[in-house]
Design a protein around this motif. Structure first.
Motif, PDB file in Angstrom:
ATOM      1  N   UNK A   1      23.027  45.952  35.843  1.00 51.21           N
ATOM      2  CA  UNK A   1      22.726  47.027  34.890  1.00 51.21           C
ATOM      3  C   UNK A   1      22.608  48.383  35.586  1.00 51.21           C
ATOM      4  N   UNK A   2      21.903  48.404  36.723  1.00 51.43           N
ATOM      5  CA  UNK A   2      21.712  49.664  37.449  1.00 51.43           C
ATOM      6  C   UNK A   2      23.035  50.201  37.977  1.00 51.43           C
ATOM      7  N   UNK A   3      23.861  49.320  38.522  1.00 48.38           N
ATOM      8  CA  UNK A   3      25.160  49.768  39.031  1.00 48.38           C
ATOM      9  C   UNK A   3      26.019  50.328  37.903  1.00 48.38           C
ATOM     10  N   UNK A   4      25.973  49.678  36.751  1.00 52.09           N
ATOM     11  CA  UNK A   4      26.755  50.183  35.632  1.00 52.09           C
ATOM     12  C   UNK A   4      26.232  51.541  35.174  1.00 52.09           C
TER      13      UNK A   4
ATOM     14  N   UNK B   1      32.939  44.651  32.530  1.00 52.09           N
ATOM     15  CA  UNK B   1      34.340  44.983  32.810  1.00 52.09           C
ATOM     16  C   UNK B   1      35.012  45.602  31.594  1.00 52.09           C
ATOM     17  N   UNK B   2      34.727  45.053  30.419  1.00 50.34           N
ATOM     18  CA  UNK B   2      35.343  45.577  29.207  1.00 50.34           C
ATOM     19  C   UNK B   2      34.878  46.998  28.885  1.00 50.34           C
ATOM     20  N   UNK B   3      33.708  47.366  29.412  1.00 53.41           N
ATOM     21  CA  UNK B   3      33.222  48.738  29.218  1.00 53.41           C
ATOM     22  C   UNK B   3      33.794  49.690  30.263  1.00 53.41           C
ATOM     23  N   UNK B   4      34.633  49.175  31.163  1.00 58.88           N
ATOM     24  CA  UNK B   4      35.347  50.067  32.073  1.00 58.88           C
ATOM     25  C   UNK B   4      35.016  49.973  33.539  1.00 58.88           C
ATOM     26  N   UNK B   5      34.174  49.013  33.951  1.00 58.61           N
ATOM     27  CA  UNK B   5      33.839  48.879  35.370  1.00 58.61           C
ATOM     28  C   UNK B   5      34.581  47.690  35.960  1.00 58.61           C
ATOM     29  N   UNK B   6      35.577  47.912  36.828  1.00 60.07           N
ATOM     30  CA  UNK B   6      36.300  46.792  37.446  1.00 60.07           C
ATOM     31  C   UNK B   6      35.328  45.881  38.194  1.00 60.07           C
ATOM     32  N   UNK B   7      35.546  44.573  38.091  1.00 58.60           N
ATOM     33  CA  UNK B   7      34.626  43.603  38.680  1.00 58.60           C
ATOM     34  C   UNK B   7      35.399  42.470  39.329  1.00 58.60           C
ATOM     35  N   UNK B   8      34.962  42.092  40.544  1.00 55.96           N
ATOM     36  CA  UNK B   8      35.585  40.997  41.288  1.00 55.96           C
ATOM     37  C   UNK B   8      34.493  40.016  41.709  1.00 55.96           C
ATOM     38  N   UNK B   9      34.747  38.730  41.569  1.00 54.49           N
ATOM     39  CA  UNK B   9      33.814  37.703  42.019  1.00 54.49           C
ATOM     40  C   UNK B   9      34.060  37.420  43.499  1.00 54.49           C
ATOM     41  N   UNK B  10      32.970  37.270  44.250  1.00 52.28           N
ATOM     42  CA  UNK B  10      33.055  37.024  45.685  1.00 52.28           C
ATOM     43  C   UNK B  10      32.374  35.700  46.013  1.00 52.28           C
ATOM     44  N   UNK B  11      33.056  34.866  46.788  1.00 56.53           N
ATOM     45  CA  UNK B  11      32.542  33.544  47.156  1.00 56.53           C
ATOM     46  C   UNK B  11      32.371  32.669  45.921  1.00 56.53           C
TER      47      UNK B  11
ATOM     48  N   UNK C   1      45.130  48.927  37.701  1.00 60.04           N
ATOM     49  CA  UNK C   1      45.799  48.342  36.527  1.00 60.04           C
ATOM     50  C   UNK C   1      44.791  47.577  35.675  1.00 60.04           C
ATOM     51  N   UNK C   2      43.948  48.302  34.937  1.00 59.59           N
ATOM     52  CA  UNK C   2      42.977  47.621  34.057  1.00 59.59           C
ATOM     53  C   UNK C   2      43.691  46.731  33.048  1.00 59.59           C
ATOM     54  N   UNK C   3      43.163  45.528  32.895  1.00 58.21           N
ATOM     55  CA  UNK C   3      43.790  44.616  31.945  1.00 58.21           C
ATOM     56  C   UNK C   3      45.004  43.899  32.488  1.00 58.21           C
ATOM     57  N   UNK C   4      45.351  44.170  33.754  1.00 56.62           N
ATOM     58  CA  UNK C   4      46.497  43.502  34.360  1.00 56.62           C
ATOM     59  C   UNK C   4      46.166  42.078  34.749  1.00 56.62           C
ATOM     60  N   UNK C   5      47.125  41.357  35.319  1.00 56.46           N
ATOM     61  CA  UNK C   5      46.891  39.966  35.715  1.00 56.46           C
ATOM     62  C   UNK C   5      45.825  39.882  36.803  1.00 56.46           C
ATOM     63  N   UNK C   6      44.996  38.847  36.738  1.00 55.24           N
ATOM     64  CA  UNK C   6      43.931  38.664  37.726  1.00 55.24           C
ATOM     65  C   UNK C   6      44.428  37.786  38.872  1.00 55.24           C
ATOM     66  N   UNK C   7      44.086  38.185  40.071  1.00 53.32           N
ATOM     67  CA  UNK C   7      44.505  37.429  41.244  1.00 53.32           C
ATOM     68  C   UNK C   7      43.312  36.689  41.816  1.00 53.32           C
ATOM     69  N   UNK C   8      43.496  35.416  42.094  1.00 53.99           N
ATOM     70  CA  UNK C   8      42.442  34.595  42.680  1.00 53.99           C
ATOM     71  C   UNK C   8      42.883  34.162  44.075  1.00 53.99           C
ATOM     72  N   UNK C   9      42.130  34.577  45.073  1.00 56.97           N
ATOM     73  CA  UNK C   9      42.441  34.253  46.459  1.00 56.97           C
ATOM     74  C   UNK C   9      41.468  33.185  46.938  1.00 56.97           C
ATOM     75  N   UNK C  10      41.994  32.072  47.413  1.00 50.11           N
ATOM     76  CA  UNK C  10      41.161  30.976  47.906  1.00 50.11           C
ATOM     77  C   UNK C  10      41.554  30.674  49.344  1.00 50.11           C
ATOM     78  N   UNK C  11      40.607  30.863  50.261  1.00 54.47           N
ATOM     79  CA  UNK C  11      40.855  30.579  51.672  1.00 54.47           C
ATOM     80  C   UNK C  11      40.480  29.133  51.973  1.00 54.47           C
TER      81      UNK C  11
END
Length: 334
Positions: free
Chosen positions: A110-113, A136-146, A312-322
């Motif tokens: 919430x604070x970051x937003x 994310x839908x309100x405009x803040x790009x978000x990526x999951x880590x780990x 590219x908001x709304x573009x394809x999501x990329x999932x990277x798995x090491x």
């Protein structure tokens, strides 16, 4: 009184627009003019009002990073990788600690937003996808880590923890251990559950072996010591001959507890393996075998994915798995 852009322009003999170009688009201004403006800046002690610039842009130059436990060196290495990559795009990383608590994670998000961060990198405590999707839908790009989202709706960077759990348990079986124990928790944390599931699969495929689960309240050295004390309280015949700890902090706490009494030899009596391969693993009194995660690379990759999502908001999501890597040291080598 604060020095303004207008003051700098007057001192340098240029327009306010030229000073703005020098600060933001120096390639559009001659080298001589750039030098003159910077001399005026140094002479007057001008400090740019970045907050005002960000307000006009509607977005800051900061990335919010929310991790499970700031005390865990794994996450500080993730942050280091993120910071190194972010700096090349003139971005900074602000790190926040959820302490494995959902309410703290929610508040940080919430604070970051509210601060209009450029984007967020989040290691969720539980299933925070609905909340993060709204952000994310309100405009803040978000990526999951780990962590990956189950439905694949988020860009993410992670390590295959199922494979990591399999790798750890298989190594213990390969060195002749049969009474295995998994120590970790809470299992509501996806990474812990996946590592346990991977270990269970490896043991189930090996006849004559067993795997006991011992839960912990957190993934800390202190909880590792508590689990170690519980093991020492058992009769020797009821103890495991190998332990897979859900992370290195737990493993280090277990190691401290087991060897302090001098009644248990590691690895002769109990082999021990951790997860993450933090720097302290190799430096332990008995160097710790661990499953390595490429923490710095994960941080770097997370920012790359965030930049792509912002572009590219709304573009394809990329999932990277090491893939995980087994690092064998003295705690399992007999």
């Amino acid at each position: 009184m604060a020095v303004s852009v207008r003051d700098v322009a007057e001192a340098a003999g240029v327009s306010v627009g030229t000073v703005s170009n020098v600060l933001n688009r120096p390639d559009k201004v001659s080298a001589e003019t750039v030098a003159r403006v910077h001399r005026a800046i140094d002479l007057l002690g001008f400090v740019r009002n970045d907050a005002a610039r960000q307000l006009r842009a509607g977005r800051s130059r900061s990335i919010g990073l929310v991790v499970l436990d700031m005390r865990n060196p794994f996450f500080t290495e993730v942050a280091r990788g993120a910071e190194e990559r972010a700096s090349t795009d003139d971005l900074t990383v602000l790190m926040a600690n959820s302490d494995e608590k959902q309410d703290r994670e929610d508040r940080h998000i919430e604070l970051f937003e509210e601060q209009r961060v450029f984007g967020m990198l989040v290691t969720p405590v539980y299933d925070s996808v609905p909340k993060l999707r709204a952000v994310r839908d309100r405009g803040t790009p978000t990526v999951l880590v780990d962590r990956e989202s189950r439905d694949g709706s988020f860009a993410s960077v992670a390590v295959d923890d199922l494979a990591g759990g399999t790798l750890a348990a298989s190594h213990l079986l390969d060195v002749g251990r049969r009474r295995l124990m998994f120590v970790g928790g809470p299992v509501s944390i996806r990474q812990v559950a996946d590592r346990l599931e991977g270990a269970q699969g490896a043991v189930a495929a090996h006849g004559g072996a067993s795997l006991e689960f011992v839960g912990t309240r957190a993934l800390t050295v202190e909880e590792g010591r508590v689990a170690g004390a519980q093991i020492l309280a058992r009769p020797v015949s009821a103890r495991p001959d190998a332990i897979f700890a859900a992370n290195d902090l737990l493993a280090l706490g277990l190691l401290q507890s087991l060897v302090m009494t001098a009644s248990v030899r590691v690895p002769e009596d109990i082999a021990l393996i951790g997860y993450d391969d933090i720097d302290f693993a190799a430096a332990a009194v008995i160097p710790l075998t661990s499953v390595r995660q490429p923490a710095v690379l994960m941080g770097t990759t997370a920012v790359e994915l965030l930049l792509a999502a912002a572009e590219s908001p709304g573009g394809p999501t990329e999932r990277v798995v090491f893939g995980p890597e087994l690092v064998v040291r003295a705690s399992t080598a007999t």
